[in-house]
Motif scaffolding. Structure first.
Motif, PDB file in Angstrom:
ATOM      1  N   ASN A 238       0.855  -1.191   0.000  1.00  0.00           N
ATOM      2  CA  ASN A 238       0.000   0.000   0.000  1.00  0.00           C
ATOM      3  C   ASN A 238       0.889   1.237   0.000  1.00  0.00           C
ATOM      4  OD1 ASN A 238      -1.847   2.197   0.841  1.00  0.00           O
ATOM      5  ND2 ASN A 238      -3.299   0.518   1.175  1.00  0.00           N
ATOM      6  N   SER A 239       0.670   2.117  -0.947  1.00  0.00           N
ATOM      7  CA  SER A 239       1.537   3.300  -1.084  1.00  0.00           C
ATOM      8  C   SER A 239       1.398   4.267   0.089  1.00  0.00           C
ATOM      9  CB  SER A 239       1.230   4.023  -2.401  1.00  0.00           C
ATOM     10  OG  SER A 239      -0.139   4.414  -2.429  1.00  0.00           O
ATOM     11  N   LEU A 240       0.316   4.148   0.848  1.00  0.00           N
ATOM     12  CA  LEU A 240       0.121   5.028   2.012  1.00  0.00           C
ATOM     13  C   LEU A 240       1.234   4.886   3.048  1.00  0.00           C
ATOM     14  CD1 LEU A 240      -3.711   4.990   2.913  1.00  0.00           C
ATOM     15  CD2 LEU A 240      -2.322   6.975   2.288  1.00  0.00           C
ATOM     16  N   PHE A 241       1.885   3.706   3.069  1.00  0.00           N
ATOM     17  CA  PHE A 241       2.952   3.494   4.056  1.00  0.00           C
ATOM     18  C   PHE A 241       4.082   4.517   3.905  1.00  0.00           C
ATOM     19  CE2 PHE A 241       1.283  -0.958   4.380  1.00  0.00           C
ATOM     20  CZ  PHE A 241       1.045  -0.934   5.747  1.00  0.00           C
ATOM     21  N   ALA A 242       4.226   5.118   2.736  1.00  0.00           N
ATOM     22  CA  ALA A 242       5.288   6.108   2.512  1.00  0.00           C
ATOM     23  C   ALA A 242       5.154   7.306   3.437  1.00  0.00           C
ATOM     24  CB  ALA A 242       5.275   6.560   1.051  1.00  0.00           C
ATOM     25  N   ASP A 243       3.939   7.581   3.903  1.00  0.00           N
ATOM     26  CA  ASP A 243       3.703   8.736   4.775  1.00  0.00           C
ATOM     27  C   ASP A 243       3.922   8.444   6.254  1.00  0.00           C
ATOM     28  OD1 ASP A 243       3.027  10.239   2.573  1.00  0.00           O
ATOM     29  OD2 ASP A 243       0.877   9.829   2.741  1.00  0.00           O
ATOM     30  N   PHE A 244       4.203   7.182   6.605  1.00  0.00           N
ATOM     31  CA  PHE A 244       4.345   6.820   8.019  1.00  0.00           C
ATOM     32  C   PHE A 244       5.681   7.314   8.574  1.00  0.00           C
ATOM     33  CE2 PHE A 244       0.756   4.406   6.998  1.00  0.00           C
ATOM     34  CZ  PHE A 244       0.244   3.726   8.098  1.00  0.00           C
ATOM     35  N   LYS A 245       5.650   7.790   9.798  1.00  0.00           N
ATOM     36  CA  LYS A 245       6.856   8.301  10.471  1.00  0.00           C
ATOM     37  C   LYS A 245       7.962   7.235  10.492  1.00  0.00           C
ATOM     38  CE  LYS A 245       8.385  10.174  14.959  1.00  0.00           C
ATOM     39  NZ  LYS A 245       9.512   9.264  15.225  1.00  0.00           N
ATOM     40  N   ALA A 246       7.605   5.985  10.847  1.00  0.00           N
ATOM     41  CA  ALA A 246       8.610   4.922  10.967  1.00  0.00           C
ATOM     42  C   ALA A 246       9.279   4.636   9.625  1.00  0.00           C
ATOM     43  CB  ALA A 246       7.956   3.648  11.518  1.00  0.00           C
ATOM     44  N   VAL A 247       8.527   4.761   8.538  1.00  0.00           N
ATOM     45  CA  VAL A 247       9.106   4.548   7.202  1.00  0.00           C
ATOM     46  C   VAL A 247      10.090   5.664   6.885  1.00  0.00           C
ATOM     47  CG1 VAL A 247       8.580   4.439   4.732  1.00  0.00           C
ATOM     48  CG2 VAL A 247       7.122   3.224   6.365  1.00  0.00           C
ATOM     49  N   LYS A 248       9.697   6.900   7.171  1.00  0.00           N
ATOM     50  CA  LYS A 248      10.584   8.043   6.911  1.00  0.00           C
ATOM     51  C   LYS A 248      11.849   7.985   7.761  1.00  0.00           C
ATOM     52  CE  LYS A 248       6.777  11.146   5.637  1.00  0.00           C
ATOM     53  NZ  LYS A 248       5.940  12.280   6.078  1.00  0.00           N
ATOM     54  N   ASP A 249      11.700   7.468   8.994  1.00  0.00           N
ATOM     55  CA  ASP A 249      12.845   7.405   9.914  1.00  0.00           C
ATOM     56  C   ASP A 249      13.689   6.144   9.742  1.00  0.00           C
ATOM     57  OD1 ASP A 249      11.906   9.771  10.929  1.00  0.00           O
ATOM     58  OD2 ASP A 249      11.093   8.917  12.782  1.00  0.00           O
ATOM     59  N   GLY A 250      13.237   5.226   8.892  1.00  0.00           N
ATOM     60  CA  GLY A 250      13.989   3.978   8.694  1.00  0.00           C
ATOM     61  C   GLY A 250      13.839   2.999   9.831  1.00  0.00           C
ATOM     62  N   ASN A 251      12.676   3.002  10.485  1.00  0.00           N
ATOM     63  CA  ASN A 251      12.437   2.089  11.606  1.00  0.00           C
ATOM     64  C   ASN A 251      11.318   1.090  11.286  1.00  0.00           C
ATOM     65  OD1 ASN A 251      14.359   2.799  13.561  1.00  0.00           O
ATOM     66  ND2 ASN A 251      13.197   4.652  14.068  1.00  0.00           N
ATOM     67  N   VAL A 252      11.512   0.395  10.159  1.00  0.00           N
ATOM     68  CA  VAL A 252      10.561  -0.650   9.774  1.00  0.00           C
ATOM     69  C   VAL A 252      11.248  -1.999   9.944  1.00  0.00           C
ATOM     70  CG1 VAL A 252       9.031  -1.521   7.972  1.00  0.00           C
ATOM     71  CG2 VAL A 252       9.537   0.924   8.086  1.00  0.00           C
ATOM     72  N   TRP A 253      10.585  -2.891  10.704  1.00  0.00           N
ATOM     73  CA  TRP A 253      11.170  -4.192  11.040  1.00  0.00           C
ATOM     74  C   TRP A 253      10.255  -5.312  10.588  1.00  0.00           C
ATOM     75  CZ3 TRP A 253      15.750  -4.746  14.068  1.00  0.00           C
ATOM     76  CH2 TRP A 253      16.349  -3.515  14.398  1.00  0.00           C
ATOM     77  N   CYS A 254      10.825  -6.485  10.506  1.00  0.00           N
ATOM     78  CA  CYS A 254      10.067  -7.646  10.049  1.00  0.00           C
ATOM     79  C   CYS A 254      10.341  -8.824  10.991  1.00  0.00           C
ATOM     80  CB  CYS A 254      10.483  -8.007   8.626  1.00  0.00           C
ATOM     81  SG  CYS A 254       9.423  -9.214   7.830  1.00  0.00           S
ATOM     82  N   ILE A 255       9.278  -9.502  11.389  1.00  0.00           N
ATOM     83  CA  ILE A 255       9.416 -10.742  12.163  1.00  0.00           C
ATOM     84  C   ILE A 255       9.631 -11.872  11.161  1.00  0.00           C
ATOM     85  CG2 ILE A 255       8.191 -12.413  13.608  1.00  0.00           C
ATOM     86  CD1 ILE A 255       8.894 -10.011  15.222  1.00  0.00           C
ATOM     87  N   GLY A 256      10.753 -12.573  11.283  1.00  0.00           N
ATOM     88  CA  GLY A 256      11.090 -13.591  10.301  1.00  0.00           C
ATOM     89  C   GLY A 256      10.792 -15.010  10.728  1.00  0.00           C
ATOM     90  N   LYS A 257      10.388 -15.206  12.009  1.00  0.00           N
ATOM     91  CA  LYS A 257      10.089 -16.555  12.478  1.00  0.00           C
ATOM     92  C   LYS A 257       8.704 -16.549  13.127  1.00  0.00           C
ATOM     93  CE  LYS A 257      13.634 -19.036  14.173  1.00  0.00           C
ATOM     94  NZ  LYS A 257      14.689 -19.403  15.130  1.00  0.00           N
ATOM     95  N   ASN A 258       8.209 -17.739  13.388  1.00  0.00           N
ATOM     96  CA  ASN A 258       6.837 -17.848  13.871  1.00  0.00           C
ATOM     97  C   ASN A 258       6.736 -17.678  15.386  1.00  0.00           C
ATOM     98  OD1 ASN A 258       4.201 -18.901  14.608  1.00  0.00           O
ATOM     99  ND2 ASN A 258       4.069 -19.568  12.486  1.00  0.00           N
ATOM    100  N   LEU A 259       6.285 -16.503  15.820  1.00  0.00           N
ATOM    101  CA  LEU A 259       6.133 -16.235  17.250  1.00  0.00           C
ATOM    102  C   LEU A 259       5.119 -17.177  17.883  1.00  0.00           C
ATOM    103  CD1 LEU A 259       5.954 -12.330  17.524  1.00  0.00           C
ATOM    104  CD2 LEU A 259       7.946 -13.789  17.360  1.00  0.00           C
ATOM    105  N   TYR A 260       4.075 -17.496  17.132  1.00  0.00           N
ATOM    106  CA  TYR A 260       2.994 -18.296  17.698  1.00  0.00           C
ATOM    107  C   TYR A 260       3.463 -19.713  17.996  1.00  0.00           C
ATOM    108  CZ  TYR A 260      -1.638 -20.255  18.410  1.00  0.00           C
ATOM    109  OH  TYR A 260      -2.730 -20.880  18.965  1.00  0.00           O
ATOM    110  N   GLN A 261       4.282 -20.291  17.104  1.00  0.00           N
ATOM    111  CA  GLN A 261       4.748 -21.665  17.322  1.00  0.00           C
ATOM    112  C   GLN A 261       5.880 -21.741  18.343  1.00  0.00           C
ATOM    113  OE1 GLN A 261       5.619 -23.976  13.815  1.00  0.00           O
ATOM    114  NE2 GLN A 261       3.682 -23.444  12.811  1.00  0.00           N
ATOM    115  N   ASP A 262       6.697 -20.693  18.430  1.00  0.00           N
ATOM    116  CA  ASP A 262       7.862 -20.728  19.327  1.00  0.00           C
ATOM    117  C   ASP A 262       7.492 -20.276  20.742  1.00  0.00           C
ATOM    118  OD1 ASP A 262       9.370 -21.693  17.304  1.00  0.00           O
ATOM    119  OD2 ASP A 262      10.624 -19.938  17.041  1.00  0.00           O
ATOM    120  N   THR A 263       6.556 -20.983  21.329  1.00  0.00           N
ATOM    121  CA  THR A 263       6.033 -20.623  22.653  1.00  0.00           C
ATOM    122  C   THR A 263       7.124 -20.579  23.719  1.00  0.00           C
ATOM    123  OG1 THR A 263       4.138 -21.967  21.985  1.00  0.00           O
ATOM    124  CG2 THR A 263       4.142 -21.127  24.235  1.00  0.00           C
TER     125      THR A 263
END
Length: 322
Positions: free
Chosen positions: A268-293
Motif C-alpha cells: 500500500n503506497s500510504l505506508f510512505a507517509d508513516f513516520k517509521a518509514v521516513k525514519d527507517g524504523n521498519v522491522w520484520c518478524i522472520g520466524k513464527n512467534l505463535y509456534q515458538d512458545t
C-alpha cells in the motif's frame, strides 16, 4: 498416588491414571480417563508443539493438524517427514477415518474449534476426547508459557515443565526494561484483501512490547470475537492510528518475509507517509512467534534491542528492512 486431575476453564476434566494403577470407581461420568503413558495424541493447536518439544514428549503426538511444511519447529517437521507423526487434517476437517483406525487417544485443540462445534462433537462420538487449550487468552506472555505445566502434568513430566517455566521466567526477568522508552510500536500485517491485521490490545504480543520498554500503539482495541487474538481494520483506520508510530513491525509469518521497505510500499503506497518509514524504523518478524512458545524470553529480548540498541544485527526473531 500419582493420579492427576486436570481441569480447563470450560469445565473439561481429565484424569490421568498411572500405568500400574486401577481406574477409580464412582467417577463423575463427564471425567475423561486417560491411562499413562498418554500417547496417540492429535495435536491441532500449533502453539503447544513447542511445549511437547521442550518436555521431550514429541513421541506422545502421533497426529498433526499442520502439514510438515507449515511447521517452523524442526523436530516436528522431521517427525512428519519420517512418518512418526501423520497429518490428520486441520481443525475444521479432521481425517476421522485415520484417527479412528490408528486409535487416537486425545485431540488437543485451540479456541478456533469453537467455530466448528460439530467437529468436536464428532470426535467425541468416535470416543476421542477433546481438550481445548486457552493459552492464547493469556494476557501475559509468561501466562502463555505456563501452560507447559498443564502438558507436563498430562504427560507425567511435571518436573521438566517446572524447570522449563523457571528458565523462561528468569530470561523475562532479565530482559524486562527497567524504564520505558516512550517509543510506540505497531505490530501488523496486510491481508490478501488489503485490510490490516493487528493484535488486540490485551494480547500477549503487545504485552511483550510493553515488557521490552515500548508502548503498543493500539491501546483500546478489543474486537468482537474472543476466540481470535487479532482484529482486521481498513487501511485508512490503521493509517489514522499508526502513521506516527516510532516503529512498524511487520508480522511476515503469514504471507512471507519482506526484504525491503519497497516490499511494504508495494502492499500500500500510504505506508510512505508513516513516520517509521521516513525514519527507517521498519522491522520484520522472520520466524513464527505463535509456534515458538518456549522462546518467549528471546522474543522480548529482540523487541528490547530494537527499541534501545544500535547493534541489532544478531537478533533471532526480527530484522530491519533495508
Amino acid at each position: 498416588g500419582d493420579y492427576t486431575l486436570l481441569k480447563t476453564k470450560d469445565g473439561t476434566q481429565i484424569l490421568t491414571v498411572p500405568e500400574d494403577k486401577d481406574i477409580p470407581d464412582n467417577l463423575d461420568e463427564d471425567i475423561v480417563v486417560l491411562k499413562q503413558p498418554v500417547d496417540g495424541i492429535y495435536l491441532v493447536s500449533s502453539a503447544v508443539m513447542d511445549m511437547f518439544r521442550e518436555l521431550g514428549a514429541l513421541d506422545c503426538i502421533q497426529f498433526s493438524g499442520q502439514k510438515a511444511e507449515n511447521w517452523y519447529i524442526d523436530e516436528a517437521k522431521e517427525a512428519m517427514e519420517q512418518g512418526k507423526m501423520l497429518y490428520a487434517g486441520k481443525y475444521s476437517s479432521p481425517d476421522y477415518e485415520l484417527l479412528v483406525s490408528k486409535k487416537c487417544s486425545l485431540a488437543i485443540e485451540n479456541s478456533m474449534i469453537l467455530h466448528s462445534p460439530e467437529v468436536k462433537e464428532m470426535l467425541e462420538d468416535f470416543d476421542i476426547p477433546v481438550i481445548i487449550e486457552y493459552s492464547s487468552y493469556e494476557t501475559h506472555p509468561l501466562g502463555r508459557v505456563e501452560w507447559i505445566k498443564f502438558f507436563g502434568a498430562l504427560t507425567g513430566m511435571e518436573e521438566e515443565a517446572e524447570k522449563a517455566f523457571e528458565k523462561q521466567t528468569e530470561i523475562v526477568k532479565h530482559v524486562t526494561a527497567t524504564k520505558k522508552t516512550d517509543k510506540t510500536v505497531a505490530f501488523f500485517y496486510v491481508t490478501t484483501a488489503g485490510t490490516v491485521s493487528v493484535r488486540k490490545s490485551n494480547d500477549y504480543v503487545p504485552k511483550m512490547i510493553d515488557i521490552a520498554g515500548g508502548e503498543y500503539v493500539f491501546q483500546n482495541l478489543k474486537g468482537e470475537d474472543n476466540a481470535v487474538s487479532s482484529v482486521n481494520m481498513q487501511m485508512e483506520e490503521f493509517y489514522a492510528q499508526a502513521k506516527d508510530a516510532d516503529y512498524l513491525v511487520y508480522n511476515s509469518t503469514i504471507d512471507g518475509n519482506l526484504t525491503t521497505v519497497d516490499d511494504l510500499l508495494a502492499k500500500n503506497s500510504l505506508f510512505a507517509d508513516f513516520k517509521a518509514v521516513k525514519d527507517g524504523n521498519v522491522w520484520c518478524i522472520g520466524k513464527n512467534l505463535y509456534q515458538d512458545t518456549m522462546d518467549t524470553g528471546s522474543i522480548i529480548h529482540d523487541f528490547h534491542e530494537m527499541l534501545t540498541s544500535e547493534d541489532t544485527d544478531e537478533l533471532t526473531y526480527m530484522y530491519k528492512l533495508k
